[in-house]
Design an enzyme around this catalytic site. Structure first.
Site, PDB file in Angstrom:
ATOM      1  N   THR A  28       0.810  -1.229   0.000  1.00  0.00           N
ATOM      2  CA  THR A  28       0.000   0.000   0.000  1.00  0.00           C
ATOM      3  C   THR A  28       0.837   1.270   0.000  1.00  0.00           C
ATOM      4  O   THR A  28       0.322   2.357  -0.294  1.00  0.00           O
ATOM      5  CB  THR A  28      -0.927   0.033   1.234  1.00  0.00           C
ATOM      6  OG1 THR A  28      -0.127   0.060   2.422  1.00  0.00           O
ATOM      7  CG2 THR A  28      -1.839  -1.184   1.251  1.00  0.00           C
ATOM      8  N   CYS A  36      -2.446   0.566  15.049  1.00  0.00           N
ATOM      9  CA  CYS A  36      -3.407   0.931  14.005  1.00  0.00           C
ATOM     10  C   CYS A  36      -4.548  -0.082  13.956  1.00  0.00           C
ATOM     11  O   CYS A  36      -4.308  -1.300  13.929  1.00  0.00           O
ATOM     12  CB  CYS A  36      -2.713   1.000  12.650  1.00  0.00           C
ATOM     13  SG  CYS A  36      -3.814   1.515  11.305  1.00  0.00           S
ATOM     14  N   ARG A  61       4.045   6.856   2.987  1.00  0.00           N
ATOM     15  CA  ARG A  61       3.320   8.019   3.485  1.00  0.00           C
ATOM     16  C   ARG A  61       2.518   7.627   4.727  1.00  0.00           C
ATOM     17  O   ARG A  61       2.186   6.448   4.928  1.00  0.00           O
ATOM     18  CB  ARG A  61       2.401   8.598   2.415  1.00  0.00           C
ATOM     19  CG  ARG A  61       1.261   7.710   1.994  1.00  0.00           C
ATOM     20  CD  ARG A  61       0.423   8.410   0.916  1.00  0.00           C
ATOM     21  NE  ARG A  61      -0.757   7.643   0.579  1.00  0.00           N
ATOM     22  CZ  ARG A  61      -0.814   6.682  -0.335  1.00  0.00           C
ATOM     23  NH1 ARG A  61       0.302   6.365  -0.993  1.00  0.00           N
ATOM     24  NH2 ARG A  61      -1.932   6.045  -0.584  1.00  0.00           N
ATOM     25  N   CYS A  63      -0.285   6.931   7.463  1.00  0.00           N
ATOM     26  CA  CYS A  63      -1.658   6.429   7.478  1.00  0.00           C
ATOM     27  C   CYS A  63      -2.605   7.541   7.934  1.00  0.00           C
ATOM     28  O   CYS A  63      -2.349   8.216   8.927  1.00  0.00           O
ATOM     29  CB  CYS A  63      -1.751   5.235   8.424  1.00  0.00           C
ATOM     30  SG  CYS A  63      -3.416   4.609   8.685  1.00  0.00           S
ATOM     31  N   CYS A  66      -4.592   6.087  11.545  1.00  0.00           N
ATOM     32  CA  CYS A  66      -3.963   6.023  12.876  1.00  0.00           C
ATOM     33  C   CYS A  66      -3.022   7.180  13.143  1.00  0.00           C
ATOM     34  O   CYS A  66      -2.555   7.343  14.278  1.00  0.00           O
ATOM     35  CB  CYS A  66      -3.223   4.702  13.049  1.00  0.00           C
ATOM     36  SG  CYS A  66      -1.704   4.542  12.064  1.00  0.00           S
ATOM     37  N   TRP A 442      24.567  16.808  45.591  1.00  0.00           N
ATOM     38  CA  TRP A 442      23.109  16.938  45.500  1.00  0.00           C
ATOM     39  C   TRP A 442      22.731  17.925  44.400  1.00  0.00           C
ATOM     40  O   TRP A 442      21.851  17.650  43.579  1.00  0.00           O
ATOM     41  CB  TRP A 442      22.527  17.423  46.828  1.00  0.00           C
ATOM     42  CG  TRP A 442      21.027  17.565  46.786  1.00  0.00           C
ATOM     43  CD1 TRP A 442      20.110  16.609  47.106  1.00  0.00           C
ATOM     44  CD2 TRP A 442      20.284  18.724  46.349  1.00  0.00           C
ATOM     45  NE1 TRP A 442      18.827  17.094  46.900  1.00  0.00           N
ATOM     46  CE2 TRP A 442      18.902  18.382  46.430  1.00  0.00           C
ATOM     47  CE3 TRP A 442      20.626  19.995  45.897  1.00  0.00           C
ATOM     48  CZ2 TRP A 442      17.887  19.275  46.091  1.00  0.00           C
ATOM     49  CZ3 TRP A 442      19.609  20.889  45.533  1.00  0.00           C
ATOM     50  CH2 TRP A 442      18.263  20.530  45.647  1.00  0.00           C
ATOM     51  N   TYR A 446      20.678  16.952  41.081  1.00  0.00           N
ATOM     52  CA  TYR A 446      19.362  17.534  40.825  1.00  0.00           C
ATOM     53  C   TYR A 446      19.314  18.182  39.448  1.00  0.00           C
ATOM     54  O   TYR A 446      18.336  18.051  38.706  1.00  0.00           O
ATOM     55  CB  TYR A 446      19.037  18.563  41.905  1.00  0.00           C
ATOM     56  CG  TYR A 446      17.627  19.105  41.862  1.00  0.00           C
ATOM     57  CD1 TYR A 446      16.580  18.407  42.448  1.00  0.00           C
ATOM     58  CD2 TYR A 446      17.354  20.317  41.239  1.00  0.00           C
ATOM     59  CE1 TYR A 446      15.285  18.907  42.414  1.00  0.00           C
ATOM     60  CE2 TYR A 446      16.061  20.828  41.199  1.00  0.00           C
ATOM     61  CZ  TYR A 446      15.033  20.115  41.782  1.00  0.00           C
ATOM     62  OH  TYR A 446      13.750  20.609  41.743  1.00  0.00           O
ATOM     63  N   ASP A 462      19.682  13.567  49.652  1.00  0.00           N
ATOM     64  CA  ASP A 462      18.469  14.374  49.757  1.00  0.00           C
ATOM     65  C   ASP A 462      17.735  14.074  51.065  1.00  0.00           C
ATOM     66  O   ASP A 462      17.543  12.908  51.436  1.00  0.00           O
ATOM     67  CB  ASP A 462      17.560  14.081  48.564  1.00  0.00           C
ATOM     68  CG  ASP A 462      16.335  14.966  48.542  1.00  0.00           C
ATOM     69  OD1 ASP A 462      16.428  16.085  48.037  1.00  0.00           O
ATOM     70  OD2 ASP A 462      15.288  14.523  49.058  1.00  0.00           O
TER      71      ASP A 462
END
Length: 523
Positions: A28, A36, A61, A63, A66, A442, A446, A462
């Site tokens: 296709t 899908c 290309r 769909c 979906c 620390w 972070y 921490d």
């Protein structure tokens, strides 16, 4: 996964793999997401691609049923810290559109040819093809959900000309942009609603766009209520506003600044995102930074499944399988705020950030300020590193030692010696941070966890983490003691998801969510 496992996942229409790989059907000429709903083709007619760009480059290309280009991003690129992972994050942030392939290569420290070879080997597409696919995806969103003129859509998405925009949209989606907008209007996507909310153009140079309404897809479940609560506790006045169902803030972007609003949509697999930008070229960067903030490309099933057998985190993960590791929209801002938060409470760090913003933040330009002040309660953009670097540490509203550390960090950020962004080398950034006076493990951890979206950071020093571990170990039924947790768990048991472990531990001491919020997080 090998191709047979991919075919099994596609046959079962497993939505967890949407965005992880794409299914293309040779008979296709169409490529789809694994979930899908169309009839699964024969195995001999199916090929698989790791990215939408690779499928498009091979001549397939998208769909129309979906919409594979609208699937969440692959979690692989947040996990990986190699050249390919860094390159994919930078391309998603729009670096190729802003600086070209040469600019991407310069950020990575490699030649353009080497970057092309690495990406082609890893994802079957080079940087230009990946950027092109992203431009097409951004353009489709703007065509379908806004009333912007097609010329504005083309340049906002990163295309260099209207002709290139039209040709690409026709090739990728097999439909011209005007027909795409008409089809969206018939299907119920309200373009008129966007027209009504356009901000009047101000007289100055900084002209704001209208309000852009976008959908940011994710893999359910997600604990947005807890995430918004986390951000609300740290929200800086004038920069951020958070409520149980929505988070709003100002944002600094490559070509200007903007406002963003992220809203929880119950029973949906997407976050409602509203953007107001002073420059439309920043759409791609703004969207990607919102995704990093909420960790929308994560795979919650894989992460919760990893913790299932752990005696400490297993029950926490089972109770909230949608927990995410919260990131940031601006790495430099998070780095500065991490220093502000050293050895003080969350509330105290928030007050310091508010004072710093009131004194040295950038006021919103007129077009944004009109909307921000009237509707969203936002007035300033957080101070940039160059502004902070030029200040006398003695004038900053904090202890002098911390002010000096802040000024030193800001100087390194402003000069480019340290980059806290999507393409940074995480190990290198942490090493450079630790080399600065006043920056400890620390703070560096972070910054790495939130500013660099590293999924594998454990903040062993921490206070909140330590308190949560003591509480878990004090449980009569706990199978381990605190010393064994801090020694062995950090080293191996929670790798490579230690950032998520930190958030599970932090959540123990946070105010309990409402029953409705807990139900949403677990669904």
């Amino acid at each position: 996964m090998d191709d047979e496992q991919r075919y099994t996942a596609a046959s079962s229409r497993d939505a967890r793999f949407d965005g992880v790989f794409f299914t293309a059907v040779k008979t296709t000429g169409i490529y789809c997401r694994p979930s899908c709903p169309a009839i699964t083709p024969k195995r001999a007619n199916v090929v698989f691609y790791p990215t939408a760009a690779a499928a498009q480059q091979a001549g397939f290309r998208a769909c129309k049923r979906c919409r594979p280009d609208a699937s969440p991003g692959s979690p692989e690129w947040n996990i990986r810290s190699d050249v390919a992972g860094r390159a994919m994050r930078l391309i998603a942030d729009g670096v190729v559109d802003r600086a070209g392939v040469d600019g991407l290569a310069d950020r990575l420290g490699y030649s353009p040819r080497q970057v092309g070879r690495v990406l082609t080997a890893e994802v079957c597409a080079g940087p230009l093809a990946l950027a092109r696919a992203q431009r097409a995806r951004t353009a489709r969103i703007l065509v379908e959900t806004t009333a912007l003129p097609m010329g504005d859509v083309a340049f906002a998405a990163g295309f260099s000309s209207i002709r290139q925009f039209n040709a690409t949209m026709l090739e990728v989606y097999d439909i011209p942009p005007t027909a795409l907008r008409e089809r969206a209007a018939r299907s119920g996507v309200s373009v008129a609603a966007t027209r009504r909310r356009v901000v009047p153009e101000p007289a100055g140079d900084a002209g704001a766009t209208g309000v852009l309404r976008l959908r940011l897809p994710y893999r359910p479940p997600i604990d947005l209520d807890r995430m918004f609560g986390f951000l609300a506790a740290r929200a800086i006045p004038g920069v951020e506003v958070a409520s149980p169902g929505e988070y709003r803030r100002t944002i600094r972007l490559p070509n200007g600044c903007g406002l963003l609003s992220l809203r929880h949509v119950p029973s949906a697999s997407w976050v409602d995102c509203s953007l107001v930008l002073s420059d439309l070229r920043d759409v791609t960067a703004a969207v990607q930074r919102c995704r990093r903030l909420l960790d929308l490309d994560a795979d919650p099933a894989a992460i919760s499944g990893f913790f299932d057998e752990d005696p400490l985190l297993g029950p926490l993960a089972a109770k909230c399988p949608g927990r995410r590791s919260i990131g940031a929209v601006d790495g430099d801002e998070i780095a500065v705020r991490a220093v502000l938060g050293q050895q003080v409470s969350v509330a105290a760090a928030r007050r310091l950030g508010g004072r710093l913003t009131a004194l040295y933040g950038t006021p919103l330009p007129p077009g944004l300020a009109d909307l921000g002040a009237a509707e969203w309660g936002l007035t300033h953009v957080f101070p940039d590193p160059a502004t902070i670097a030029g200040l006398d540490p003695g004038t900053l509203p904090m202890p002098l030692s911390r002010a000096r550390a802040l000024a030193t960090l800001a100087t390194s950020l402003a000069g480019g010696d340290i980059r806290v962004d999507a393409g940074a080398d995480r190990e290198e950034v942490e090493a450079r941070l630790l080399a600065l006076p006043g920056i400890g493990p620390w703070t560096a951890g972070y910054i790495r966890m939130r500013g660099l979206s590293d999924p594998d950071v454990f903040l062993e020093g921490d206070v909140g983490v330590a308190r949560a571990l003591r509480g878990l170990a004090a449980d009569p039924g706990a199978p381990v003691t605190v010393p064994s947790v801090t020694a062995s768990v950090v080293a191996s048991r929670w790798h490579p998801w230690r950032s998520y472990a930190v958030h599970h531990l932090w959540a123990i001491e946070e105010p309990p969510a409402s029953p409705a919020a807990e139900s949403r997080a677990a669904s």
